[in-house]
Structure formats: structure tokens, C-alpha cells
Design a protein around this motif. Structure first.
Motif, PDB file in Angstrom:
ATOM      1  N   HIS A 263      26.292  20.064  57.640  1.00 55.70           N
ATOM      2  CA  HIS A 263      27.639  20.307  58.170  1.00 55.70           C
ATOM      3  C   HIS A 263      27.699  20.178  59.690  1.00 55.70           C
ATOM      4  O   HIS A 263      28.746  19.812  60.235  1.00 55.70           O
ATOM      5  N   ALA A 264      26.619  20.467  60.381  1.00 50.43           N
ATOM      6  CA  ALA A 264      26.612  20.299  61.837  1.00 50.43           C
ATOM      7  C   ALA A 264      26.805  18.829  62.202  1.00 50.43           C
ATOM      8  O   ALA A 264      27.545  18.494  63.138  1.00 50.43           O
ATOM      9  N   SER A 265      26.173  17.950  61.428  1.00 50.46           N
ATOM     10  CA  SER A 265      26.347  16.514  61.654  1.00 50.46           C
ATOM     11  C   SER A 265      27.769  16.092  61.302  1.00 50.46           C
ATOM     12  O   SER A 265      28.380  15.264  61.986  1.00 50.46           O
ATOM     13  N   GLY A 266      28.292  16.670  60.212  1.00 49.93           N
ATOM     14  CA  GLY A 266      29.676  16.383  59.833  1.00 49.93           C
ATOM     15  C   GLY A 266      30.650  16.786  60.920  1.00 49.93           C
ATOM     16  O   GLY A 266      31.611  16.066  61.214  1.00 49.93           O
ATOM     17  N   ASP A 267      30.393  17.929  61.561  1.00 52.32           N
ATOM     18  CA  ASP A 267      31.261  18.375  62.667  1.00 52.32           C
ATOM     19  C   ASP A 267      31.188  17.384  63.824  1.00 52.32           C
ATOM     20  O   ASP A 267      32.216  17.085  64.462  1.00 52.32           O
ATOM     21  N   ARG A 268      29.999  16.857  64.101  1.00 52.12           N
ATOM     22  CA  ARG A 268      29.861  15.882  65.186  1.00 52.12           C
ATOM     23  C   ARG A 268      30.655  14.615  64.884  1.00 52.12           C
ATOM     24  O   ARG A 268      31.241  14.006  65.787  1.00 52.12           O
ATOM     25  N   VAL A 269      30.669  14.225  63.614  1.00 54.50           N
ATOM     26  CA  VAL A 269      31.454  13.054  63.222  1.00 54.50           C
ATOM     27  C   VAL A 269      32.941  13.307  63.471  1.00 54.50           C
ATOM     28  O   VAL A 269      33.653  12.443  63.999  1.00 54.50           O
TER      29      VAL A 269
ATOM     30  N   PHE B 189      33.925   8.888  52.391  1.00 59.62           N
ATOM     31  CA  PHE B 189      32.715   9.568  51.893  1.00 59.62           C
ATOM     32  C   PHE B 189      32.255  10.706  52.821  1.00 59.62           C
ATOM     33  O   PHE B 189      31.058  10.895  53.055  1.00 59.62           O
ATOM     34  N   PHE B 190      33.224  11.462  53.339  1.00 63.88           N
ATOM     35  CA  PHE B 190      32.857  12.508  54.295  1.00 63.88           C
ATOM     36  C   PHE B 190      32.041  13.619  53.620  1.00 63.88           C
ATOM     37  O   PHE B 190      31.133  14.191  54.238  1.00 63.88           O
ATOM     38  N   LYS B 191      32.358  13.916  52.379  1.00 62.03           N
ATOM     39  CA  LYS B 191      31.579  14.932  51.650  1.00 62.03           C
ATOM     40  C   LYS B 191      30.110  14.522  51.574  1.00 62.03           C
ATOM     41  O   LYS B 191      29.204  15.355  51.725  1.00 62.03           O
ATOM     42  N   LYS B 192      29.882  13.224  51.371  1.00 62.29           N
ATOM     43  CA  LYS B 192      28.510  12.715  51.310  1.00 62.29           C
ATOM     44  C   LYS B 192      27.811  12.882  52.658  1.00 62.29           C
ATOM     45  O   LYS B 192      26.605  13.175  52.708  1.00 62.29           O
ATOM     46  N   ILE B 193      28.563  12.694  53.748  1.00 61.57           N
ATOM     47  CA  ILE B 193      27.983  12.893  55.084  1.00 61.57           C
ATOM     48  C   ILE B 193      27.516  14.338  55.229  1.00 61.57           C
ATOM     49  O   ILE B 193      26.403  14.613  55.696  1.00 61.57           O
ATOM     50  N   ASN B 194      28.388  15.277  54.834  1.00 57.61           N
ATOM     51  CA  ASN B 194      28.022  16.701  54.916  1.00 57.61           C
ATOM     52  C   ASN B 194      26.818  17.020  54.033  1.00 57.61           C
ATOM     53  O   ASN B 194      25.888  17.725  54.445  1.00 57.61           O
ATOM     54  N   ASP B 195      26.837  16.486  52.803  1.00 59.37           N
ATOM     55  CA  ASP B 195      25.767  16.794  51.851  1.00 59.37           C
ATOM     56  C   ASP B 195      24.438  16.172  52.270  1.00 59.37           C
ATOM     57  O   ASP B 195      23.362  16.774  52.083  1.00 59.37           O
ATOM     58  N   THR B 196      24.482  14.984  52.845  1.00 52.05           N
ATOM     59  CA  THR B 196      23.264  14.265  53.213  1.00 52.05           C
ATOM     60  C   THR B 196      22.704  14.699  54.571  1.00 52.05           C
ATOM     61  O   THR B 196      21.493  14.885  54.729  1.00 52.05           O
ATOM     62  N   HIS B 197      23.589  14.866  55.527  1.00 48.23           N
ATOM     63  CA  HIS B 197      23.146  15.105  56.907  1.00 48.23           C
ATOM     64  C   HIS B 197      23.381  16.537  57.381  1.00 48.23           C
ATOM     65  O   HIS B 197      22.891  16.910  58.459  1.00 48.23           O
TER      66      HIS B 197
ATOM     67  N   ASP C 118      20.819  15.432  62.828  1.00 51.28           N
ATOM     68  CA  ASP C 118      19.895  16.334  63.527  1.00 51.28           C
ATOM     69  C   ASP C 118      18.527  15.708  63.778  1.00 51.28           C
ATOM     70  O   ASP C 118      17.776  16.172  64.642  1.00 51.28           O
ATOM     71  N   GLU C 119      18.191  14.664  63.034  1.00 47.24           N
ATOM     72  CA  GLU C 119      16.902  13.997  63.201  1.00 47.24           C
ATOM     73  C   GLU C 119      16.992  12.791  64.132  1.00 47.24           C
ATOM     74  O   GLU C 119      16.027  12.052  64.295  1.00 47.24           O
ATOM     75  N   GLY C 120      18.183  12.583  64.724  1.00 47.76           N
ATOM     76  CA  GLY C 120      18.359  11.467  65.643  1.00 47.76           C
ATOM     77  C   GLY C 120      18.649  10.146  64.975  1.00 47.76           C
ATOM     78  O   GLY C 120      18.621   9.096  65.628  1.00 47.76           O
ATOM     79  N   LYS C 121      18.944  10.173  63.682  1.00 50.12           N
ATOM     80  CA  LYS C 121      19.245   8.937  62.956  1.00 50.12           C
ATOM     81  C   LYS C 121      20.760   8.710  62.927  1.00 50.12           C
ATOM     82  O   LYS C 121      21.531   9.667  62.807  1.00 50.12           O
ATOM     83  N   PRO C 122      21.199   7.458  63.032  1.00 47.63           N
ATOM     84  CA  PRO C 122      22.645   7.187  63.058  1.00 47.63           C
ATOM     85  C   PRO C 122      23.310   7.472  61.715  1.00 47.63           C
ATOM     86  O   PRO C 122      22.716   7.282  60.655  1.00 47.63           O
ATOM     87  N   ILE C 123      24.550   7.944  61.794  1.00 50.21           N
ATOM     88  CA  ILE C 123      25.355   8.214  60.601  1.00 50.21           C
ATOM     89  C   ILE C 123      26.437   7.142  60.517  1.00 50.21           C
ATOM     90  O   ILE C 123      27.288   7.044  61.400  1.00 50.21           O
ATOM     91  N   PRO C 124      26.416   6.305  59.481  1.00 53.00           N
ATOM     92  CA  PRO C 124      27.471   5.290  59.351  1.00 53.00           C
ATOM     93  C   PRO C 124      28.814   5.942  59.025  1.00 53.00           C
ATOM     94  O   PRO C 124      28.901   6.836  58.184  1.00 53.00           O
TER      95      PRO C 124
END
Length: 304
Positions: free
Chosen positions: A191-197, A181-189, A254-260
Motif C-alpha cells: 500500500h505504501a507503493s500504491g500511495d506513491r503511485v 489494475f490498481f488493486k494489483k499494484i497494492n497487492d503486489t507492491h 520499496d525495493e527500488g523497482k519500477p511500477i508500471p
């Protein structure tokens, strides 16, 4: 001047028939901050260069089995060792060999008897070239975002390791890794968060995997792992460890919340005597296993 730390010290391999000359060179170069290994035969040196490539290969011309000039040529002709900086030790009176040594692939030369100050100066100059070459190779061979090996290098290494495994009847496995579900990670959090993942995925894999295992990014959220020397049982254990490590890694948005984060994986293993197998076919089989993992609920490892 090389840094004194083990991680930063450049490795010089010396090929010299004379034990006395070898000892002198090892002592002078060790005092100058280099890590040294040495042998007295060309073939032994070439075998060592393939197993543990040094940064610099320093060889005499006259050797018991074949010449240092041929050794330099073989180093440069082998894709696995062509990046090694080569230097020839020429005895006084062998000046006519210097041009030939450069034509044979040597990057530089030294004339015996060795002057300690000249040796240090030449090695400092060689070190600058080696480090520049290493940076250029790293940029050409790795993915700019994550630092994983890029697709081109991964595929080239896949074919080489597959051929080696077939020729020597060695175990060999390939693992495909796809973040769920990487697309969902990008859409929800974002692309900067997706790059960190993606970056943390590679860091986690590099921490877990040890050479000769190789981790590469094939594109997007899709990665692959080469597992030379690992049969089906060993490779499955490695895959499970990696899956659990990725599931346990902590990445914030970016808000400091964990990304599963979880990953699905497909595993393919080389079967002895399968002469029709190729590296690309094995990657296709691993991809089929990955598809089964996705279809079966994700966050698991499957065989094709």
C-alpha cells in the motif's frame, strides 16, 4: 511581511476613485512587498475579482457607480469571492460608516489620510489572517494524501462551471480517469507503493494541466478532470496527453523497482442547446466512456 518572491507575494486589489490616491496606495503597498492591481469603479473591480481573485480587496466607500460598502457585500455574497479579505478606506468625517462597513462584510478598515506605517502594520496583520485562511481552505478542499481537490469541492465546481458553460454557450468537457489494475499494484507492491503511485499521478496531472482545468480525486484510484473552454477535439487531445504522461511516469516500489502504471479514461462533452444536461449527468456520461475504455482493453480514452 510578505516574501518578495512572485509566488509568495500577496495580491491586493485597490478600488479608489482618485487617481492620485490610487497611485499613492499602489506605491506604498508595492514598496511593502505586495503585488497590486487597481481600478476606479466598483463594477470593474468586482469583474476583476471574479476573473483573478486577489488575496485582499481594499476599497474606498465613495465610488462613481455604487458604494464600496455594497461592493464588500457583493464580494462576501459570492461563493467564488467570499474568501477574499476585504478592507474599507474611510475618509475623515465618515467615522459613522465604520460600523456599517463591518456589517456589510468588510473585515477591517483604514481611515484617510493614510499613514504609511499604519498601512503597513494593518496589511501585515491582514496577511497573517489571509495565510491562515488559505491553509485552512487548502486542508478543507484538498485530498490529504495527494493534494488533489476532494470530491466535495470537485462536484461543487463541476455544477458551477457547467452552469456557466450553458449560460454563456461555452465549450465544456469532463474527463474520468481510473488507474488500471490498481488493486494489483497494492497487492503486489504494498500500500505504501500504491500511495506513491496516487501521489505521482496527481503531480503529473498538475504539471500537465493548466487553469481553468481542475483535477480532483473522487475516491480510491478514481480521478476526474474539469475542462472548461475545451470542446470535444481539444478535450480529447488533453486526455491523450494526460494518458501518455501517466503511462510514462516513473514510480518505484520499496525495493527500488519500477511500477508500471496506465490509466483508462472516459470523456464527455457538453453539446450546445442541451438544456437537460447537468454536471452530474456529464460525469455519468464520462463514467460510461470510462467503462468502455476498461472493456476495450484499458489504457485508452473513450466517449460514452
Amino acid at each position: 511581511m510578505p516574501d518578495g518572491s512572485e509566488e509568495e507575494r500577496l495580491h491586493i486589489h485597490i478600488c479608489e476613485t482618485s487617481r492620485v490616491q490610487r497611485a499613492i496606495l499602489v506605491r506604498m503597498l508595492s514598496e511593502a512587498g505586495f503585488f497590486c492591481s487597481a481600478s476606479g469603479h466598483a463594477q470593474e473591480s468586482l469583474d476583476r475579482l471574479r476573473q483573478d481573485p486577489p488575496d485582499i480587496f481594499l476599497t474606498a466607500i465613495e465610488l462613481p457607480d455604487f458604494s464600496g460598502l455594497e461592493a464588500c457585500w457583493r464580494v462576501k455574497a459570492n461563493p467564488e469571492t467570499e474568501h477574499i479579505h476585504t478592507m474599507v478606506l474611510s475618509a475623515s468625517g465618515q467615522e459613522d460608516k465604520l460600523a456599517e462597513s463591518l456589517d456589510s462584510g468588510a473585515d477591517d478598515y483604514l481611515v484617510k489620510p493614510i499613514d504609511k506605517n499604519e498601512l503597513k502594520a494593518r496589511m501585515r496583520a491582514a496577511s497573517r489572517i489571509v495565510r491562515l485562511t488559505q491553509r485552512m481552505r487548502a486542508e478543507a478542499e484538498t485530498d490529504a494524501l495527494t493534494g488533489a481537490y476532494n470530491r466535495r469541492v470537485f462536484m461543487r465546481t463541476l455544477e458551477r462551471e457547467h452552469r456557466k458553460a450553458l449560460d454563456q454557450a461555452l465549450p465544456f468537457s469532463v474527463l474520468m480517469v481510473d488507474l488500471d489494475f490498481f488493486k494489483k499494484i497494492n497487492d503486489t507492491h504494498g500500500h505504501a507503493s500504491g500511495d506513491r503511485v496516487l501521489i505521482q499521478t496527481v503531480r503529473t496531472a498538475k504539471t500537465l494541466l493548466r487553469p481553468p482545468a481542475m483535477f480532483g480525486r473522487l475516491g480510491g484510484e478514481e480521478f476526474a478532470v474539469l475542462l472548461p473552454g475545451q470542446d470535444e477535439t481539444e478535450a480529447m487531445q488533453t486526455a491523450e496527453k494526460l494518458r501518455l504522461a501517466l503511462q510514462a511516469m516513473y514510480v518505484e516500489n520499496d525495493e527500488g523497482k519500477p511500477i508500471p502504471v496506465t490509466a483508462s479514461m472516459g470523456l464527455a462533452t457538453l453539446h450546445a442547446g442541451d438544456l437537460e444536461s447537468t454536471g452530474e449527468k456529464m460525469l455519468g456520461e464520462a463514467d460510461a466512456g470510462l467503462y468502455r475504455a476498461k472493456e476495450g482493453g484499458r489504457n485508452q480514452v473513450c466517449m460514452p
